[in-house]
Design an enzyme around this catalytic site. Structure first.
Site, PDB file in Angstrom:
ATOM      1  N   TYR A  66       0.849  -1.198   0.000  1.00  0.00           N
ATOM      2  CA  TYR A  66       0.000   0.000   0.000  1.00  0.00           C
ATOM      3  C   TYR A  66       0.880   1.241   0.000  1.00  0.00           C
ATOM      4  O   TYR A  66       1.888   1.280   0.716  1.00  0.00           O
ATOM      5  CB  TYR A  66      -0.919   0.017   1.234  1.00  0.00           C
ATOM      6  CG  TYR A  66      -2.360  -0.078   0.807  1.00  0.00           C
ATOM      7  CD1 TYR A  66      -2.980   0.984   0.174  1.00  0.00           C
ATOM      8  CD2 TYR A  66      -3.088  -1.253   1.000  1.00  0.00           C
ATOM      9  CE1 TYR A  66      -4.285   0.889  -0.265  1.00  0.00           C
ATOM     10  CE2 TYR A  66      -4.396  -1.354   0.570  1.00  0.00           C
ATOM     11  CZ  TYR A  66      -4.995  -0.274  -0.068  1.00  0.00           C
ATOM     12  OH  TYR A  66      -6.284  -0.365  -0.512  1.00  0.00           O
ATOM     13  N   GLU A  68      -0.575   4.866  -0.467  1.00  0.00           N
ATOM     14  CA  GLU A  68      -1.355   6.091  -0.714  1.00  0.00           C
ATOM     15  C   GLU A  68      -0.489   7.319  -0.469  1.00  0.00           C
ATOM     16  O   GLU A  68       0.325   7.341   0.461  1.00  0.00           O
ATOM     17  CB  GLU A  68      -2.578   6.134   0.213  1.00  0.00           C
ATOM     18  CG  GLU A  68      -3.691   5.227  -0.266  1.00  0.00           C
ATOM     19  CD  GLU A  68      -4.885   5.200   0.665  1.00  0.00           C
ATOM     20  OE1 GLU A  68      -5.029   6.132   1.472  1.00  0.00           O
ATOM     21  OE2 GLU A  68      -5.661   4.241   0.569  1.00  0.00           O
ATOM     22  N   ASP A 243      -7.268  13.750 -24.356  1.00  0.00           N
ATOM     23  CA  ASP A 243      -7.220  12.334 -23.991  1.00  0.00           C
ATOM     24  C   ASP A 243      -6.542  11.607 -25.155  1.00  0.00           C
ATOM     25  O   ASP A 243      -7.158  11.368 -26.193  1.00  0.00           O
ATOM     26  CB  ASP A 243      -8.649  11.832 -23.773  1.00  0.00           C
ATOM     27  CG  ASP A 243      -8.700  10.345 -23.437  1.00  0.00           C
ATOM     28  OD1 ASP A 243      -7.653   9.678 -23.546  1.00  0.00           O
ATOM     29  OD2 ASP A 243      -9.780   9.859 -23.077  1.00  0.00           O
ATOM     30  N   THR A 272      -4.117   6.164 -21.622  1.00  0.00           N
ATOM     31  CA  THR A 272      -3.918   4.810 -21.124  1.00  0.00           C
ATOM     32  C   THR A 272      -2.478   4.454 -21.472  1.00  0.00           C
ATOM     33  O   THR A 272      -1.854   5.118 -22.304  1.00  0.00           O
ATOM     34  CB  THR A 272      -4.860   3.788 -21.797  1.00  0.00           C
ATOM     35  OG1 THR A 272      -4.699   3.905 -23.221  1.00  0.00           O
ATOM     36  CG2 THR A 272      -6.305   4.036 -21.432  1.00  0.00           C
ATOM     37  N   LYS A 275      -2.415   0.785 -24.867  1.00  0.00           N
ATOM     38  CA  LYS A 275      -2.871   0.669 -26.261  1.00  0.00           C
ATOM     39  C   LYS A 275      -1.651   0.815 -27.179  1.00  0.00           C
ATOM     40  O   LYS A 275      -0.741   0.011 -27.099  1.00  0.00           O
ATOM     41  CB  LYS A 275      -3.954   1.702 -26.543  1.00  0.00           C
ATOM     42  CG  LYS A 275      -5.163   1.589 -25.591  1.00  0.00           C
ATOM     43  CD  LYS A 275      -6.249   2.555 -26.001  1.00  0.00           C
ATOM     44  CE  LYS A 275      -7.167   2.955 -24.890  1.00  0.00           C
ATOM     45  NZ  LYS A 275      -8.301   2.136 -24.632  1.00  0.00           N
ATOM     46  N   ARG A 281      -1.644  -2.477 -18.569  1.00  0.00           N
ATOM     47  CA  ARG A 281      -2.952  -1.816 -18.459  1.00  0.00           C
ATOM     48  C   ARG A 281      -2.858  -0.743 -17.398  1.00  0.00           C
ATOM     49  O   ARG A 281      -2.465  -1.014 -16.261  1.00  0.00           O
ATOM     50  CB  ARG A 281      -4.027  -2.801 -18.015  1.00  0.00           C
ATOM     51  CG  ARG A 281      -4.361  -3.850 -18.986  1.00  0.00           C
ATOM     52  CD  ARG A 281      -5.740  -4.395 -18.698  1.00  0.00           C
ATOM     53  NE  ARG A 281      -6.725  -3.535 -19.288  1.00  0.00           N
ATOM     54  CZ  ARG A 281      -7.065  -3.571 -20.573  1.00  0.00           C
ATOM     55  NH1 ARG A 281      -6.484  -4.417 -21.397  1.00  0.00           N
ATOM     56  NH2 ARG A 281      -7.977  -2.756 -21.047  1.00  0.00           N
TER      57      ARG A 281
HETATM   58  N1  PLP Z   1     -10.081   7.292 -23.208  1.00  0.00           N
HETATM   59  C1  PLP Z   1     -10.108   6.811 -24.461  1.00  0.00           C
HETATM   60  C2  PLP Z   1      -9.948   7.774 -25.606  1.00  0.00           C
HETATM   61  C3  PLP Z   1     -10.275   5.447 -24.687  1.00  0.00           C
HETATM   62  O1  PLP Z   1     -10.320   4.984 -25.939  1.00  0.00           O
HETATM   63  C4  PLP Z   1     -10.416   4.580 -23.568  1.00  0.00           C
HETATM   64  C5  PLP Z   1     -10.574   3.121 -23.728  1.00  0.00           C
HETATM   65  O2  PLP Z   1     -11.131   2.581 -24.558  1.00  0.00           O
HETATM   66  C6  PLP Z   1     -10.393   5.130 -22.288  1.00  0.00           C
HETATM   67  C7  PLP Z   1     -10.220   6.492 -22.143  1.00  0.00           C
HETATM   68  C8  PLP Z   1     -10.614   4.295 -21.070  1.00  0.00           C
HETATM   69  O3  PLP Z   1      -9.565   3.468 -20.795  1.00  0.00           O
HETATM   70  P1  PLP Z   1      -9.724   2.261 -19.736  1.00  0.00           P
HETATM   71  O4  PLP Z   1     -10.451   1.184 -20.436  1.00  0.00           O
HETATM   72  O5  PLP Z   1      -8.316   1.918 -19.379  1.00  0.00           O
HETATM   73  O6  PLP Z   1     -10.474   2.805 -18.566  1.00  0.00           O
END
Ligand code: PLP
Length: 480
Positions: A66, A68, A243, A272, A275, A281
C-alpha cells in the site's frame, strides 16, 4: 518482437505450474489465452502485445504494498521502494513526452480522466472559491459554505467529441459520470466528410463557453490539430484537456509532432498506457506546472492506493518506448494503417473519412448489407478479431452499429508490414462479401444473426495462419 530466451520461457512455465497447484482452471485459461492470441488476427485498435519485461514486472510483490500519497509523502510506512518505482516511471514519462509533470498512479484511462476532471475543477473552481471565502481548505468550511461550493463545482460545463463521431464515453456521454457531473455539450464531425470541423467547433465553444474542452478520440481515424484546439480553448477561457489514450504511442514515437503533438498545447493530457503505447494496463496524467499541484492530489481526490506493480511496469514500458526502435515501430503502425485502408478501399469497402492518417481504420459495412454486429461476428468466426463501432449518425444505433473499427498496433508488434496488411484487407473483404444478414426465429430480418458461406472461415483461417506463423507472438516462449 525479440525472441524470448529459454530462461524466460521456463520462468513462465514454472509460474503456470505454481498457479495450477492452487487453481488449475486459471492456469489452463491463461495457456488458452496465449494460444488464442497467437492464432488470431488481432485488429482491435485499442489492444497490443506488451513485452515479456513489462508482463513479468507486473507479477511481483509490489502488488502487495500500500502506498497512498505521493513520492516521499506517503500515508503508509515502508514505501521507499515504491517511491523509487513511481519516481522512475514519472521521470521516464516526462522525458518520453517532453511533459512538465507526470502522474502515473491512475489504474486505467477512465481513472486518469476522472483525476483530470477533478484536478481542473480543483484548480479552476475550488481554489479561487476558497480564496474568495478566505478559507485555506475544504476542512475549514461550514456546512453552508460547503453547500455553496458543491453547487459551484456541480455547475460547470464540458464540451467533448460525441461518441458516434469517435469520442469516448468519458468525454461527456450522458450515461457516463462525465455527462452527469458536468453540463455537457458535444461536438461532432462534418456530415459530408466525416472530418473535424474546427470552425463549427469554435462557434459551439463561443456559444457554450465550457470550462473544459476535451479533445481526443477512440474511433476517429484522423489526426487532430491541437494548436487549433488550444486557440479555441483560449478564446473562450476553457482548459484544454487532451485524452491521447489511443494515439499515445504515435506521440511517443514522434509520428505526431508540431500541431499534432498534444503535449505543448494542452493544459492537461490523459492517456492509457496499454494501447499503442504498448505498456501495462493503466492510466497516466501529464500536465503543465500550473496544473501539477492539483493533479498531484489524484489520491485522495479520486484514487486510493496506487498499483505499485503496474507503476513498475509503466517505468519499464516507458524505458522501452524511449529506445530508437519504438520510433520505427510507431511509424510502421501509421504506415500499416495506410496499407490496410488502401487495401480495403481498392476492394470496394467504404471507409469513414475516406481513409486514415493514424492507426485506426473505420469501415462502414452497410454497403455489404450488414450491421456492425453481424460483420464483427462473421469476422470472428473466421479468426479476425475486431469490434463493431458506430459510424457518424449511425442508423443502427450504438448496439448493432454500422461500422467495424480496426487498428494496426498489435499486428505491427508481431512484425506485419505492408504486404501482410494488404492481405489482411483481402481476408476481411472475403468474409464481408460472403456474409449475409440472417433472420430471427420468427423469420423476420435480424440485425444480429448472419450466415457466412460454407468453407470461407476455414479458407481465411488457413491464409491467416500462414502469416501468423511467419510472425510468431512471443517467439521462443514454449509453455512446456
Ligand atoms: N479514453 C479513451 C480515448 C479510450 O479509448 C479509452 C478506452 O477505450 C479510455 C479512455 C478508457 O480506458 P480504460 O479502459 O483503461 O479505462
Amino acid at each position: 518482437m525479440a525472441d524470448i530466451d529459454a530462461l524466460t520461457s521456463s520462468a513462465y512455465s514454472q509460474a503456470l505450474e505454481v498457479i495450477a497447484s492452487v487453481e488449475p482452471r486459471i492456469a489452463e485459461a491463461t495457456r488458452q489465452e496465449l494460444a488464442d492470441q497467437r492464432g488470431s488476427l488481432k485488429l482491435i485498435a485499442s489492444e497490443n502485445y506488451a513485452s515479456p519485461a513489462v508482463l513479468l514486472t507486473m507479477g511481483t510483490w509490489f502488488s502487495d504494498k500500500y502506498a497512498e500519497g505521493t513520492v516521499g509523502h506517503r500515508f503508509y510506512a515502508g514505501c521507499q521502494n515504491v517511491d523509487t518505482v513511481e519516481a522512475l516511471a514519472a521521470e521516464h514519462a516526462r522525458e518520453l513526452f517532453g511533459a512538465e509533470y507526470a502522474y502515473v498512479q491512475p489504474h486505467s484511462g477512465i481513472d486518469a480522466n476522472l483525476v483530470a476532471f477533478w484536478s481542473i475543477l480543483a484548480h479552476r473552481v475550488e481554489g479561487p472559491w476558497l480564496e474568495k471565502a478566505g478559507k485555506k481548505n475544504v476542512n475549514d468550511l461550514t456546512d453552508d459554505d460547503w453547500e455553496a461550493l458543491r453547487r459551484e463545482l456541480g455547475n460547470q460545463r464540458l464540451l467533448g467529441m460525441s461518441l458516434d463521431t469517435g469520442g469516448h464515453l468519458t468525454h461527456g456521454f450522458r450515461p457516463n459520470i462525465s455527462g452527469k457531473m458536468f453540463h455537457q455539450q458535444q461536438y461532432g464531425t462534418d456530415p459530408e466528410t466525416g472530418l473535424l470541423d474546427y470552425d463549427a467547433l469554435a462557434a459551439k465553444a463561443r456559444e457554450f463557453k465550457p470550462l473544459v474542452l476535451v479533445a481526443g478520440y477512440s474511433a476517429y481515424p484522423r489526426r487532430v490539430n491541437f494548436a487549433k484546439m488550444r486557440e479555441i480553448a483560449d478564446e473562450v477561457g476553457a482548459t484544454l484537456m487532451v485524452d491521447m489514450a489511443h494515439f499515445a504511442g504515435l506521440v511517443a514515437g514522434k509520428v505526431f509532432t508540431g500541431d499534432e503533438d498534444p503535449i505543448p498545447h494542452a493544459h492537461v493530457v490523459t492517456t492509457t498506457t496499454h494501447k499503442s503505447l504498448r505498456g501495462p494496463r493503466g492510466g497516466m496524467v501529464l500536465a503543465t506546472e500550473e496544473y501539477a499541484p492539483s493533479v498531484d492530489r489524484g489520491c485522495p481526490m479520486v484514487l486510493g492506493g496506487p498499483l505499485s506493480h503496474v507503476m513498475a511496469a509503466k517505468a519499464v514500458a516507458f524505458a522501452e518506448a524511449r529506445q530508437p526502435a519504438f520510433r520505427t515501430y510507431a511509424q510502421q503502425v501509421a504506415d500499416n494503417a495506410q496499407s490496410l485502408a488502401a487495401g480495403l478501399q481498392s476492394r470496394g469497402t467504404n471507409l469513414v473519412t475516406d481513409g486514415t492518417d493514424n492507426h485506426i481504420v473505420l469501415l462502414d459495412v452497410s454497403s455489404y448489407g450488414l450491421t456492425g454486429r453481424q460483420a464483427e461476428s462473421a469476422l470472428l468466426e473466421a479468426g479476425i478479431v475486431t469490434n463493431r463501432n458506430s459510424v457518424p449518425a449511425d442508423a443502427n444505433g450504438a448496439w448493432y452499429t454500422s461500422g467495424i473499427r480496426v487498428g494496426t498496433p498489435a499486428l505491427t508488434t508481431r512484425g506485419f508490414g505492408h504486404d501482410e496488411f494488404d492481405n489482411v484487407a483481402e481476408l476481411i473483404v472475403q468474409v464481408l462479401q460472403n456474409t449475409e444478414a440472417g433472420t430471427t426465429k420468427a423469420g423476420t430480418p435480424s440485425k444480429a444473426s448472419f450466415v457466412l458461406a460454407e468453407g470461407v472461415a476455414d479458407k481465411v483461417k488457413d491464409a491467416s495462419a500462414e502469416m501468423l506463423d511467419k510472425h510468431p507472438l512471443y517467439p521462443g516462449l514454449d509453455l512446456a
